[in-house]
Write an enzyme that holds these catalytic residues in place. Structure first.
Site, PDB file in Angstrom:
ATOM      1  N   ARG A  20      24.417 -62.952  22.764  1.00  0.00           N
ATOM      2  CA  ARG A  20      24.175 -62.858  24.205  1.00  0.00           C
ATOM      3  C   ARG A  20      22.760 -62.347  24.496  1.00  0.00           C
ATOM      4  O   ARG A  20      22.077 -62.852  25.378  1.00  0.00           O
ATOM      5  CB  ARG A  20      25.211 -61.954  24.876  1.00  0.00           C
ATOM      6  N   ASN A  38      30.955 -62.617  26.740  1.00  0.00           N
ATOM      7  CA  ASN A  38      31.972 -62.825  25.714  1.00  0.00           C
ATOM      8  C   ASN A  38      33.288 -63.232  26.354  1.00  0.00           C
ATOM      9  O   ASN A  38      33.661 -62.713  27.405  1.00  0.00           O
ATOM     10  CB  ASN A  38      32.206 -61.537  24.904  1.00  0.00           C
TER      11      ASN A  38
END
Length: 90
Positions: A20, A38
């Site tokens: 990320r 997520n």
């Protein structure tokens, strides 16, 4: 210049490896807004909005990820979502 918004789902070993943050750094460099989050099933959702050429670059980059990642699949669809004013991870 044409703006584009996409929603991508990235599967494989993409959680706990800095994926990320990797996406956020590149998205910010290209002036994109959106998020990388997520998912409960181990995937990462990426929503991004910006210039079409930058979005195309990001889509290519989603297949790479950071060195510890192992990307198996990236599915991308055009989206009509309103992206945040910045690029966030969550």
């Amino acid at each position: 210049m044409t703006k584009r918004t996409i929603r991508a789902r990235v599967s494989g070993h993409v959680q706990g490896v800095g994926y990320r943050e990797f996406v956020r750094r590149h998205a910010e460099r290209w002036g994109l807004t959106g998020h990388a989050i997520n998912q409960d099933d181990g995937a990462v959702e990426v929503v991004a909005r910006g210039e079409a050429t930058a979005i195309a670059e990001l889509i290519d980059l989603l297949w790479e990820g950071p060195p510890a990642a192992d990307v198996i699949e990236v599915s991308v669809e055009e989206a009509t979502l309103i992206a945040p004013a910045s690029f966030t991870t969550g």
